[in-house]
Write a protein that holds these residues in place. Structure first.
Motif, mmCIF file in Angstrom:
data_model
loop_
_atom_site.group_PDB
_atom_site.id
_atom_site.type_symbol
_atom_site.label_atom_id
_atom_site.label_comp_id
_atom_site.label_asym_id
_atom_site.label_seq_id
_atom_site.Cartn_x
_atom_site.Cartn_y
_atom_site.Cartn_z
ATOM 1 N N GLU A 42 27.461 89.007 -40.535
ATOM 2 C CA GLU A 42 28.724 88.323 -39.544
ATOM 3 C C GLU A 42 29.143 87.169 -40.064
ATOM 4 N N VAL A 43 28.488 86.525 -40.890
ATOM 5 C CA VAL A 43 28.821 85.433 -41.494
ATOM 6 C C VAL A 43 30.004 85.569 -42.528
ATOM 7 N N TYR A 44 29.673 86.382 -43.293
ATOM 8 C CA TYR A 44 30.819 86.860 -44.439
ATOM 9 C C TYR A 44 31.925 87.800 -43.599
ATOM 10 N N ALA A 45 31.433 88.555 -42.661
ATOM 11 C CA ALA A 45 32.688 89.449 -42.208
ATOM 12 C C ALA A 45 33.573 88.773 -41.370
ATOM 13 N N LYS A 46 33.023 87.749 -40.661
ATOM 14 C CA LYS A 46 33.890 86.797 -39.825
ATOM 15 C C LYS A 46 34.564 85.636 -40.780
ATOM 16 N N HIS A 47 34.282 85.553 -41.847
ATOM 17 C CA HIS A 47 34.970 84.659 -42.601
ATOM 18 C C HIS A 47 34.658 83.293 -41.946
ATOM 19 N N VAL A 48 33.438 82.900 -41.499
ATOM 20 C CA VAL A 48 33.206 81.486 -41.183
ATOM 21 C C VAL A 48 33.523 80.352 -41.919
ATOM 22 N N PRO A 49 34.321 79.519 -41.512
ATOM 23 C CA PRO A 49 34.827 78.376 -42.399
ATOM 24 C C PRO A 49 33.862 77.276 -42.973
ATOM 25 N N SER A 50 33.621 76.777 -43.859
ATOM 26 C CA SER A 50 32.711 75.799 -44.129
ATOM 27 C C SER A 50 32.977 74.527 -43.141
ATOM 28 N N GLY A 51 31.686 73.823 -42.832
ATOM 29 C CA GLY A 51 31.991 72.674 -42.129
ATOM 30 C C GLY A 51 31.804 73.048 -40.649
ATOM 31 N N VAL A 52 31.682 74.371 -39.940
ATOM 32 C CA VAL A 52 31.722 74.630 -38.644
ATOM 33 C C VAL A 52 30.431 75.008 -38.167
ATOM 34 N N ALA A 53 29.714 74.273 -37.300
ATOM 35 C CA ALA A 53 28.415 74.335 -37.010
ATOM 36 C C ALA A 53 28.192 75.809 -36.332
ATOM 37 N N PHE A 54 27.008 76.362 -36.651
ATOM 38 C CA PHE A 54 26.565 77.579 -36.167
ATOM 39 C C PHE A 54 25.165 77.868 -36.455
ATOM 40 N N ARG A 55 24.645 78.826 -36.019
ATOM 41 C CA ARG A 55 23.255 79.382 -35.768
ATOM 42 C C ARG A 55 23.429 80.761 -36.538
ATOM 43 N N VAL A 56 22.688 80.633 -37.503
ATOM 44 C CA VAL A 56 22.337 81.959 -38.270
ATOM 45 C C VAL A 56 21.052 82.693 -38.231
ATOM 46 N N GLY A 80 19.042 93.193 -43.840
ATOM 47 C CA GLY A 80 19.069 94.323 -44.383
ATOM 48 C C GLY A 80 20.445 94.889 -45.197
ATOM 49 N N ARG A 81 21.613 94.112 -44.669
ATOM 50 C CA ARG A 81 22.813 94.429 -45.483
ATOM 51 C C ARG A 81 23.331 93.189 -46.342
ATOM 52 N N SER A 82 23.041 92.158 -45.791
ATOM 53 C CA SER A 82 23.664 90.882 -46.582
ATOM 54 C C SER A 82 22.565 89.707 -46.391
ATOM 55 N N THR A 83 22.343 88.762 -47.202
ATOM 56 C CA THR A 83 21.777 87.551 -47.093
ATOM 57 C C THR A 83 22.517 86.372 -47.044
ATOM 58 N N VAL A 84 21.878 85.325 -46.655
ATOM 59 C CA VAL A 84 22.622 84.012 -46.590
ATOM 60 C C VAL A 84 21.666 83.081 -47.378
#
Length: 149
Positions: A42-56, A80-84
């Motif tokens: 979801e991090v890549y699918a939703k194009h989370v911008p840099s500098g925005v706080a979230f939990r992964v 399983g599909r992506s890595t961060v």
């Protein structure tokens, strides 16, 4: 319209405007304190911008833990599909290891690396954070035999 009805209308309008203002202030205050949860895909699918706080959250990928100078640790969280790629500077939980569920709190830097300010690991052999379980289920990687309490 007589004076009494005008006063009543003005009172109702002032009450509605005051309520709308209070609701807008509450939403603005909550927006600053809410941390969204994303799985690695979801991090890549939703194009989370840099500098925005979230939990992964997800599973610590096998052979991805690299300890740097001092308290610096780099590792990858996958679903399983992506890595961060995660960079964390500090003490890791005692139960942190490959293949275990983790939730990291922080934000993406300009290169796509997740700069974690906190890393949380599961507390026993059967528990995994609900957000991680849900992300793994969405990706088809969750096995019920793993156990969720």
């Amino acid at each position: 319209m007589n004076a009494r009805k005008r006063r009543r209308l003005a009172f109702v309008l002032a009450l509605v405007a005051g309520g709308a203002g209070a609701a807008a202030l509450s939403i603005a205050a909550l927006k600053d304190n809410v941390l969204y949860f994303y799985g690695p895909s979801e991090v890549y699918a939703k194009h989370v911008p840099s500098g925005v706080a979230f939990r992964v959250g997800g599973l610590v990928e096998a052979q991805s833990i690299r300890k740097g100078p001092g308290p610096l640790v780099r590792f990858k969280v996958g679903d399983g599909r992506s890595t961060v790629a995660v960079r964390y500077e500090g003490d890791l939980p005692a139960l942190f290891r490959e293949g275990q569920g983790v939730v990291a709190i922080g934000k993406l830097d300009g290169t796509g690396t997740f700069e974690a300010s906190q890393v949380l690991a599961k507390h026993d052999e059967k528990y995994m954070p609900p957000e991680v379980v849900d992300a793994l289920k969405r990706e088809g990687r969750w096995q019920e035999t793993s156990g969720r309490q």
